[in-house]
Scaffold this motif. Structure first.
Motif, PDB file in Angstrom:
ATOM      1  N   ASN A 444     -20.846   7.988  -0.265  1.00 57.38           N
ATOM      2  CA  ASN A 444     -20.412   9.266  -1.301  1.00 57.38           C
ATOM      3  C   ASN A 444     -20.575   8.442  -2.983  1.00 57.38           C
ATOM      4  N   SER A 445     -20.205   7.689  -2.742  1.00 58.13           N
ATOM      5  CA  SER A 445     -19.402   7.328  -4.128  1.00 58.13           C
ATOM      6  C   SER A 445     -20.825   6.335  -4.228  1.00 58.13           C
ATOM      7  N   ASP A 446     -22.202   5.803  -3.986  1.00 65.30           N
ATOM      8  CA  ASP A 446     -22.934   5.263  -4.112  1.00 65.30           C
ATOM      9  C   ASP A 446     -24.627   6.596  -4.795  1.00 65.30           C
ATOM     10  N   VAL A 447     -24.465   7.754  -4.386  1.00 62.39           N
ATOM     11  CA  VAL A 447     -24.846   8.980  -4.970  1.00 62.39           C
ATOM     12  C   VAL A 447     -24.295   9.012  -6.027  1.00 62.39           C
ATOM     13  N   ASP A 475     -24.358  18.435  -6.973  1.00 59.12           N
ATOM     14  CA  ASP A 475     -24.500  19.096  -5.862  1.00 59.12           C
ATOM     15  C   ASP A 475     -24.134  18.758  -4.107  1.00 59.12           C
ATOM     16  N   TYR A 476     -25.274  17.671  -4.185  1.00 58.48           N
ATOM     17  CA  TYR A 476     -24.839  16.569  -2.439  1.00 58.48           C
ATOM     18  C   TYR A 476     -22.965  17.168  -2.554  1.00 58.48           C
ATOM     19  N   ILE A 477     -22.997  16.311  -3.540  1.00 59.30           N
ATOM     20  CA  ILE A 477     -21.621  16.377  -3.039  1.00 59.30           C
ATOM     21  C   ILE A 477     -20.862  16.862  -2.622  1.00 59.30           C
ATOM     22  N   TYR A 487     -17.576  17.247   0.016  1.00 59.15           N
ATOM     23  CA  TYR A 487     -16.876  16.109   0.377  1.00 59.15           C
ATOM     24  C   TYR A 487     -15.273  15.711  -0.232  1.00 59.15           C
ATOM     25  N   LEU A 488     -15.314  16.843  -1.453  1.00 58.29           N
ATOM     26  CA  LEU A 488     -13.899  16.356  -1.979  1.00 58.29           C
ATOM     27  C   LEU A 488     -12.590  17.365  -1.793  1.00 58.29           C
ATOM     28  N   THR A 489     -11.296  16.731  -1.158  1.00 59.01           N
ATOM     29  CA  THR A 489     -10.942  17.436  -0.331  1.00 59.01           C
ATOM     30  C   THR A 489      -9.781  18.644  -1.047  1.00 59.01           C
ATOM     31  N   GLY A 490      -9.987  19.885  -0.731  1.00 60.15           N
ATOM     32  CA  GLY A 490      -9.608  20.664  -1.287  1.00 60.15           C
ATOM     33  C   GLY A 490      -9.645  21.611  -2.224  1.00 60.15           C
ATOM     34  N   GLY A 519     -15.710   9.386   2.436  1.00 61.90           N
ATOM     35  CA  GLY A 519     -16.531   8.295   2.054  1.00 61.90           C
ATOM     36  C   GLY A 519     -17.967   8.924   1.985  1.00 61.90           C
ATOM     37  N   GLY A 520     -18.481   9.612   3.195  1.00 62.92           N
ATOM     38  CA  GLY A 520     -19.669  10.323   3.585  1.00 62.92           C
ATOM     39  C   GLY A 520     -20.487   9.486   4.654  1.00 62.92           C
TER      40      GLY A 520
END
Length: 576
Positions: A444-447, A475-477, A487-490, A519-520
């Protein structure tokens, strides 16, 4: 029981739509069950943004509708695209494009025979809360202070790890003695602190502050420093920078990390009582520190000139040590088994340090030492903290063109634009419109790091294609991905609940600490031996599980939150 309710809901939806597909009265009622086969940004879209949802293994119907979730009327009806087979995602999909809908509101996407999507918003500043949440996530990682209920809510916890008398490990070259090294942030799901992975994220955080200094003001984050008249963002970054300054040896070099010899168990910080050590010293940590400390000088000089000068002095001293020790690689000593963050290729660190110190000082020494030929402009998934810092140096030079010659500036500008063009092209051809096709630890950090490259191209040229690329990466994240997870908690309706994060595992609360980026997908599956259980032979984009043992796919980390915050801040400023 939940499956039966969902089945009844979908059957009712289908029957009603077949009876009267043209009248608003036929819309099924909203329930608490939403279709997992409709993937979209679960938070929402800017009015002028491209808006695409992915429909997975859907029915034969070609229709989709966007429904106002309050008035329960149809705002837009559209036709799904032809079916495509996506190999990275392992899915047959069709696309629902509802870009034409720009009216602010809260909506659901309805596909006959599937049901409703998760709700989403269309409005200006739609990602503002997620942006602030990604920063507040750093506060929950603070070391050495209690997290009080008034600031941390139900995630409050006791003080732990004062780190005021830490012995030197022999790998530092010292045979005795202690230092006081308090504060900072826990690096990831563990309770250790690492200079490489403090300086690199700080570099990304500082870049956002330099480019968009008005995004966060005082009293926006509800942290202990709120109300002091200074940006809460700067206050949070200073908490980490203060710790990094304590890790500088008297000769200017940086100790590599403050750590236990082995990772602690999944316990609260106050229960993690193993002896901690100052471990190692090396060129990578020292140059990364020199770079981010030079940035700190520029960021703080108008708000705290004495602190800024302290950072610049430390940056110069670190650089001088690196000049005398240009290739000291760090590897874990035999008795230390925590994160290594090792790197034996120092070219990217030298480039970043020279760029930041040049802009901070205008000293020709740094200008003359910048490598001007054979710069690698190609973004590579997985390079992260080992090599991405060359891009940070380039971003700074692009924002300070007067510091370098015009030909050198033009070469960097053209290289970044060409790199962004490749990423934009790849994203439009790849599953879920994300710009990478190789999924490592922290994919996810690579994206998001790729999105940062596209963001700089947008700042240089203003071409909409780059902004679209960044928006679709986000949008993907936030849910438009092969797991259908934000993928972002909460933040979002379906988010990670069992992140590899010791406090979240041990605090007895159902919800994990919010504002932390998982992390993804990670096709390497390094954590299978540690208890993570994946589907058999998962395709790359489905190599993620919401399980606490899955450090390979579901851990959190500072260098993942950093590009998340940057991209969210960029979008909040640049999107209409």
């Amino acid at each position: 029981m939940k499956g039966i309710v969902k089945l009844l809901f979908l059957c009712c939806t289908t029957a009603i739509l077949m009876l009267c597909s043209s009248c608003e009265e036929s819309l099924p009622p909203i329930s608490d069950t939403f279709s997992e086969q409709i993937r979209l940004n679960q938070i929402g879209y800017y009015p002028a943004a491209i808006k695409k949802a992915v429909i997975v293994d859907g029915p034969e119907t070609q229709k989709f509708m966007v429904v106002d979730s309050v008035a329960m009327n149809v705002l837009l009806t559209g036709t799904l695209s032809s079916a495509e087979d996506w190999k990275l995602a392992g899915e047959t999909v069709r696309i629902a494009d509802f870009t034409k809908l720009t009216t602010p509101g809260t909506y659901l996407l309805l596909v006959p025979d599937l049901g409703y999507s998760y709700p989403f918003k269309i409005k200006k500043n739609v990602l503002h809360e997620a942006f602030l949440g990604s920063i507040k996530g750093l506060y929950y990682q603070r070391v050495g202070i209690p997290l009080k209920k008034e600031h941390a809510g139900k995630w409050h916890r006791d003080i732990a790890h004062l780190d005021d008398s830490i012995p030197f490990h022999p790998s530092t070259g010292k045979t005795s003695g202690y230092i006081s090294s308090p504060g900072g942030w826990y690096d990831a799901g563990d309770y250790n602190k690492y200079i490489v992975n403090a300086a690199f994220p700080l570099g990304q955080f500082y870049l956002l502050q330099e480019q968009y200094p008005e995004l966060v003001s005082d009293n926006m984050l509800n942290i202990p420093e709120s109300g002091n008249g200074r940006s809460d963002y700067l206050d949070e970054l200073k908490y980490e920078m203060d710790w990094a300054l304590t890790m500088q040896d008297g000769d200017g070099g940086l100790f590599h990390k403050l750590t236990t010899k082995n990772f602690e168990g999944m316990v609260m910080p106050s229960a993690a009582t193993s002896q901690r050590y100052i471990v190692g010293k090396g060129t990578t940590a020292t140059l990364d520190f020199a770079a981010c400390a030079a940035q700190a000088y520029r960021v703080f000089k108008t708000v705290d000139s004495a602190y800024a000068e302290k950072c610049l002095t430390a940056a110069k001293k670190a650089y001088d040590w690196a000049m005398e020790n240009p290739a000291v690689a760090f590897t874990n000593p035999e008795d230390v088994h925590t994160g290594q963050y090792g790197d034996a290729d120092f070219e990217d660190e030298w480039f970043w340090a020279n760029a930041e110190l040049l802009v901070a000082t205008q000293d020709s020494v740094y200008r003359n030492n910048i490598k001007k030929k054979a710069i690698d402009f190609n973004f590579k998934a997985g390079e992260s903290w080992t090599a991405y810092m060359r891009f940070l140096g380039m971003f700074t030079l692009l924002d300070n063109k007067e510091a370098i010659s015009e030909p050198f500036y033009n070469s960097i500008k053209n290289g970044i634009i060409a790199s962004a063009d490749r990423l934009v092209t790849s994203a439009q051809e790849l599953d879920y419109f994300q710009p990478i096709d190789d999924f490592h630890w922290g994919s996810n950090s690579d994206v998001l790091n790729a999105a940062m490259v596209m963001a700089q191209a947008y700042r240089l040229k203003g071409s909409p294609k780059y902004l679209i690329g960044v928006q679709q990466a986000m949008d993907y994240i936030l849910g438009n991905n092969a797991m259908g997870v934000s993928y972002l908690t909460g933040f979002g309706d379906k988010t990670p609940m069992f992140i590899h994060h010791r406090q979240s595992a041990a605090d007895g609360l159902e919800d994990p600490v919010p504002g932390l980026l998982s992390g993804g997908p990670n096709s390497r599956l390094q954590d299978v031996a540690g208890g993570a259980v994946y589907p058999e032979n998962p395709v790359p984009m489905q190599s993620w599980v919401d399980q606490e043992p899955s450090y390979a796919s579901n851990e959190i980390c500072l260098n993942w939150n950093a590009p998340m915050t940057y991209v969210l801040g960029f979008l909040e400023h640049e999107s209409d």
